[in-house]
Design a protein around this motif. Structure first.
Motif, PDB file in Angstrom:
ATOM      1  N   ASP A 104     -20.630  27.859  17.991  1.00 59.46           N
ATOM      2  CA  ASP A 104     -21.552  27.181  18.996  1.00 59.46           C
ATOM      3  C   ASP A 104     -22.695  26.500  18.138  1.00 59.46           C
ATOM      4  N   LYS A 105     -22.375  25.145  18.152  1.00 59.11           N
ATOM      5  CA  LYS A 105     -23.434  24.295  17.268  1.00 59.11           C
ATOM      6  C   LYS A 105     -24.959  24.393  17.872  1.00 59.11           C
ATOM      7  N   GLY A 106     -25.110  24.527  19.297  1.00 56.43           N
ATOM      8  CA  GLY A 106     -26.412  24.962  19.762  1.00 56.43           C
ATOM      9  C   GLY A 106     -26.816  26.174  19.301  1.00 56.43           C
ATOM     10  N   CYS A 119     -32.502  21.063   8.713  1.00 61.90           N
ATOM     11  CA  CYS A 119     -31.421  20.626   9.589  1.00 61.90           C
ATOM     12  C   CYS A 119     -31.807  19.283   9.940  1.00 61.90           C
ATOM     13  N   PRO A 120     -31.011  18.288  10.765  1.00 62.69           N
ATOM     14  CA  PRO A 120     -31.356  17.174  11.308  1.00 62.69           C
ATOM     15  C   PRO A 120     -32.099  17.755  12.505  1.00 62.69           C
ATOM     16  N   ARG A 121     -33.046  16.868  12.951  1.00 62.45           N
ATOM     17  CA  ARG A 121     -33.645  17.029  14.054  1.00 62.45           C
ATOM     18  C   ARG A 121     -32.833  17.088  15.299  1.00 62.45           C
ATOM     19  N   CYS A 138     -28.779   8.200  18.012  1.00 64.47           N
ATOM     20  CA  CYS A 138     -28.634   9.799  17.956  1.00 64.47           C
ATOM     21  C   CYS A 138     -27.042   9.992  17.824  1.00 64.47           C
ATOM     22  N   VAL A 139     -26.729  11.201  17.488  1.00 63.07           N
ATOM     23  CA  VAL A 139     -25.379  11.665  17.404  1.00 63.07           C
ATOM     24  C   VAL A 139     -25.341  12.608  18.726  1.00 63.07           C
ATOM     25  N   LEU A 140     -24.523  12.659  19.558  1.00 65.07           N
ATOM     26  CA  LEU A 140     -24.272  13.904  20.332  1.00 65.07           C
ATOM     27  C   LEU A 140     -22.982  14.646  20.177  1.00 65.07           C
ATOM     28  N   LYS A 141     -23.245  15.774  20.380  1.00 68.07           N
ATOM     29  CA  LYS A 141     -22.014  16.658  20.000  1.00 68.07           C
ATOM     30  C   LYS A 141     -21.688  17.692  21.102  1.00 68.07           C
ATOM     31  N   THR A 142     -20.470  18.136  21.320  1.00 69.70           N
ATOM     32  CA  THR A 142     -20.222  19.235  22.189  1.00 69.70           C
ATOM     33  C   THR A 142     -20.350  20.367  21.478  1.00 69.70           C
ATOM     34  N   GLY A 145     -16.087  23.938  20.729  1.00 74.51           N
ATOM     35  CA  GLY A 145     -14.779  23.307  20.956  1.00 74.51           C
ATOM     36  C   GLY A 145     -14.471  22.071  20.001  1.00 74.51           C
ATOM     37  N   GLY A 146     -15.260  21.657  19.235  1.00 78.80           N
ATOM     38  CA  GLY A 146     -15.166  20.225  18.538  1.00 78.80           C
ATOM     39  C   GLY A 146     -14.307  20.367  17.185  1.00 78.80           C
ATOM     40  N   TYR A 147     -13.775  19.579  16.496  1.00 76.92           N
ATOM     41  CA  TYR A 147     -13.288  19.707  15.134  1.00 76.92           C
ATOM     42  C   TYR A 147     -12.656  18.608  14.725  1.00 76.92           C
ATOM     43  N   GLY A 149     -14.026  15.646  13.757  1.00 75.51           N
ATOM     44  CA  GLY A 149     -14.908  14.488  14.607  1.00 75.51           C
ATOM     45  C   GLY A 149     -14.541  14.205  15.981  1.00 75.51           C
ATOM     46  N   LYS A 150     -13.804  15.436  16.596  1.00 73.34           N
ATOM     47  CA  LYS A 150     -13.523  15.379  18.006  1.00 73.34           C
ATOM     48  C   LYS A 150     -14.918  15.879  18.713  1.00 73.34           C
ATOM     49  N   GLY A 151     -15.199  15.291  19.716  1.00 72.18           N
ATOM     50  CA  GLY A 151     -16.565  16.284  20.301  1.00 72.18           C
ATOM     51  C   GLY A 151     -17.737  15.539  19.482  1.00 72.18           C
ATOM     52  N   VAL A 152     -17.790  14.532  18.669  1.00 69.15           N
ATOM     53  CA  VAL A 152     -19.002  13.937  17.988  1.00 69.15           C
ATOM     54  C   VAL A 152     -18.922  12.342  18.383  1.00 69.15           C
ATOM     55  N   TRP A 153     -20.331  11.846  18.951  1.00 70.13           N
ATOM     56  CA  TRP A 153     -20.268  10.565  19.252  1.00 70.13           C
ATOM     57  C   TRP A 153     -21.716  10.085  18.627  1.00 70.13           C
ATOM     58  N   GLU A 178     -28.604  15.165  17.920  1.00 69.06           N
ATOM     59  CA  GLU A 178     -29.189  15.194  16.628  1.00 69.06           C
ATOM     60  C   GLU A 178     -29.638  13.753  16.250  1.00 69.06           C
ATOM     61  N   GLU A 179     -30.497  13.667  15.409  1.00 67.56           N
ATOM     62  CA  GLU A 179     -31.023  12.455  14.579  1.00 67.56           C
ATOM     63  C   GLU A 179     -29.748  12.032  14.057  1.00 67.56           C
ATOM     64  N   LEU A 180     -29.478  10.715  13.907  1.00 64.28           N
ATOM     65  CA  LEU A 180     -28.514   9.658  12.931  1.00 64.28           C
ATOM     66  C   LEU A 180     -29.219   9.784  11.803  1.00 64.28           C
ATOM     67  N   VAL A 181     -28.531  10.755  10.846  1.00 60.98           N
ATOM     68  CA  VAL A 181     -29.023  10.893   9.617  1.00 60.98           C
ATOM     69  C   VAL A 181     -28.482   9.731   8.723  1.00 60.98           C
ATOM     70  N   ASP A 182     -29.230   9.048   8.098  1.00 58.94           N
ATOM     71  CA  ASP A 182     -29.141   8.179   7.081  1.00 58.94           C
ATOM     72  C   ASP A 182     -28.576   8.873   5.821  1.00 58.94           C
ATOM     73  N   VAL A 251     -20.776  25.543   4.062  1.00 61.24           N
ATOM     74  CA  VAL A 251     -21.787  24.833   4.858  1.00 61.24           C
ATOM     75  C   VAL A 251     -21.524  23.309   4.264  1.00 61.24           C
ATOM     76  N   GLU A 252     -21.327  22.595   5.233  1.00 60.61           N
ATOM     77  CA  GLU A 252     -21.399  21.121   5.285  1.00 60.61           C
ATOM     78  C   GLU A 252     -22.770  20.617   5.377  1.00 60.61           C
ATOM     79  N   LEU A 253     -22.959  19.632   4.182  1.00 61.54           N
ATOM     80  CA  LEU A 253     -24.400  19.304   3.989  1.00 61.54           C
ATOM     81  C   LEU A 253     -24.394  17.828   4.209  1.00 61.54           C
TER      82      LEU A 253
HETATM   83  P1  ADP Z   1     -16.793  18.471  13.480  1.00 65.94           P
HETATM   84  O1  ADP Z   1     -16.996  19.873  14.304  1.00 65.94           O
HETATM   85  O2  ADP Z   1     -15.892  17.665  13.993  1.00 65.94           O
HETATM   86  O3  ADP Z   1     -16.451  18.755  11.932  1.00 65.94           O
HETATM   87  P2  ADP Z   1     -19.296  17.512  12.665  1.00 65.94           P
HETATM   88  O4  ADP Z   1     -20.606  18.025  13.196  1.00 65.94           O
HETATM   89  O5  ADP Z   1     -19.205  17.908  11.266  1.00 65.94           O
HETATM   90  O6  ADP Z   1     -18.163  17.655  13.609  1.00 65.94           O
HETATM   91  O7  ADP Z   1     -19.150  15.942  12.498  1.00 65.94           O
HETATM   92  C1  ADP Z   1     -18.422  15.058  11.964  1.00 65.94           C
HETATM   93  C2  ADP Z   1     -19.028  13.904  11.187  1.00 65.94           C
HETATM   94  O8  ADP Z   1     -19.782  12.963  11.947  1.00 65.94           O
HETATM   95  C3  ADP Z   1     -19.653  14.507   9.927  1.00 65.94           C
HETATM   96  O9  ADP Z   1     -18.930  14.798   8.871  1.00 65.94           O
HETATM   97  C4  ADP Z   1     -20.521  13.429   9.757  1.00 65.94           C
HETATM   98  O10 ADP Z   1     -19.798  12.174   8.950  1.00 65.94           O
HETATM   99  C5  ADP Z   1     -20.810  12.589  11.059  1.00 65.94           C
HETATM  100  N1  ADP Z   1     -21.926  13.313  11.639  1.00 65.94           N
HETATM  101  C6  ADP Z   1     -22.078  14.420  12.186  1.00 65.94           C
HETATM  102  N2  ADP Z   1     -23.468  14.662  12.635  1.00 65.94           N
HETATM  103  C7  ADP Z   1     -24.100  13.553  12.063  1.00 65.94           C
HETATM  104  C8  ADP Z   1     -25.655  13.359  12.154  1.00 65.94           C
HETATM  105  N3  ADP Z   1     -26.566  14.084  12.714  1.00 65.94           N
HETATM  106  N4  ADP Z   1     -26.026  12.163  11.505  1.00 65.94           N
HETATM  107  C9  ADP Z   1     -25.180  11.199  11.040  1.00 65.94           C
HETATM  108  N5  ADP Z   1     -23.607  11.534  10.961  1.00 65.94           N
HETATM  109  C10 ADP Z   1     -23.284  12.648  11.372  1.00 65.94           C
END
Ligand code: ADP
Length: 386
Positions: A104-106, A119-121, A138-142, A145-147, A149-153, A178-182, A251-253
């Protein structure tokens, strides 16, 4: 000491379970598998397997009966079932109290914030108005259940939030903004931790995603300062310790433009960004996962060479049955140092069906060899590319 080692149950028959089977053979560990279907990747190589549904508690009880330890190929087993197995006396590793933060990402964001881990805001959001209030883009995530990149917008306008909230309404999961991290690039920190608290940290690697799927990994991350590498390793070791993770923690960073690291997400199992360790490190992540969950002393995570490269093999756009195996003579003859790992999966466009590893003194050479071989296996190169 008894002649027979205790049996390890693995839930989930994907390639991670398949690759755990290799060190299990070497360590003499009996393994029993719960596979989601007959013939899946790990079921092809683990004789003692049962086909069943990991969401069904009775099935989980049956498969773990007589096993000392249960571990996982994926993070989708319901938390309450894991508690039930633990209460029944099976050592669940990683345990439910840790695993929930990979499910659970939340909850993960809340816990990492409490630990002061960068962490990102982020915020849980329930409406498009709240997304706008959070700030666009910003980035929205479920949250669950995501994997891959599914469940990430990526959301740039309020209207883009409609899709994610439809998914939320349909599945009952919460949405995390989440903030869209540059980011400058993505990194991964892999550590193994045993129940007795021993831990081993692999070098920090650079990972490249393609369409949300891990595509390429370079170990160690080129040009990463010792200070930032040390910080990333400390973050991973601290999370593993604080959350009580047993087994591999990935840990993905994000490495930010101003030279910091932010945690993207956690996985508590061998991870795609650690596949290079099979050939590029003294002890692979799969072996250290097994050693950790069985509470055996961990093996050295030390690299075998200055550089290691992993490139995933994805099914090409024009899948031809048998093509993967047809690629063997060419790829193996061209590069006798190439290490190939195939998962026994049918070729489908975009599907991970294997990976190749190279290691050596010269990064460009490792990259070129691994990229060529992966493209060749995926059917992206024609015969003229010899
Ligand atoms: P998954 O559970 O599908 O692996 P992630 O949360 O790792 O989902 O997100 C998938 C990809 O989306 C990341 O590897 C990254 O490239 C991009 N991403 C995710 N979160 C952010 C963020 N806050 N800002 C910018 N890019 C993001």
């Amino acid at each position: 000491m008894s002649a027979q080692a205790p049996t390890l149950a693995i839930i989930g028959g994907g390639q991670l379970a398949r690759m755990m089977a290799q060190p299990a053979i070497a360590l003499g560990l009996p393994v029993r598998l719960l596979a989601e279907a007959e013939g899946v990747s790990a079921a092809q190589v683990i004789a003692d397997h049962v086909v069943g549904d990991y969401r069904d508690l009775d099935t989980l009880r049956k498969i773990t009966d007589g096993c000392a330890v249960v571990t996982f190929d994926h993070e989708h087993v319901p938390t309450e079932h894991l508690h039930a197995l633990a209460e029944a006396g099976v050592a669940v590793r990683p345990g439910p109290d840790a695993l929930v933060y990979a499910q659970d990402k939340g909850l993960m964001r809340e816990r990492l914030a409490a630990l002061g881990v960068p962490c990102p805001r982020n915020a849980i959001v329930a409406t498009a108005e709240e997304v706008v209030e959070f700030g666009l883009p910003c980035v929205l995530k479920t949250t669950r259940g995501g994997y891959d990149g599914k469940g990430v917008w990526v959301v740039r306008a309020a209207a883009d939030a409609a899709g994610p909230f439809e998914v939320a309404a349909r599945t009952g999961v919460r949405i995390l903004a989440e903030e869209l991290v540059d980011f400058r690039r993505e990194l991964s920190a892999i550590v193994a931790r045993s129940p007795s608290g021993q831990a081993a940290a692999y070098p920090i690697v650079q990972t490249t995603q393609r369409d949300g799927i891990c595509h390429e990994v370079i170990a160690p991350a080129p040009g990463l300062s010792d200070a930032l590498a040390g910080e990333a390793q400390s973050i991973a070791l601290r999370i593993a310790g604080e959350l009580g993770v047993v087994g591999i923690l990935a840990v993905e960073l994000f490495e930010t433009a101003d030279g910091h690291v932010l945690v993207n997400e956690l996985a508590m199992r061998p991870h795609n960004t650690g596949h290079w360790t099979q050939d590029g490190a003294e002890t692979s992540q799969f072996e250290n996962h097994l050693r950790a969950v069985m509470d055996l002393p961990l093996g050295a995570p030390t690299p075998r060479a200055p550089w290691a490269v992993m490139v995933n093999i994805l099914g090409g756009d024009t899948p031809e049955p048998g093509r993967l195996y047809d690629g063997f003579p060419h790829a193996l003859a061209r590069d006798p140092h190439l290490r190939v790992h195939l998962y026994g999966k049918e070729l489908r466009p975009g599907r991970k069906v294997g990976h190749v590893n190279t290691y050596g003194e010269d990064l460009d050479d490792c990259l070129a060899r691994a990229r060529h071989a992966a493209a060749w296996f995926a059917g992206e190169l024609g015969d003229e590319s010899e």
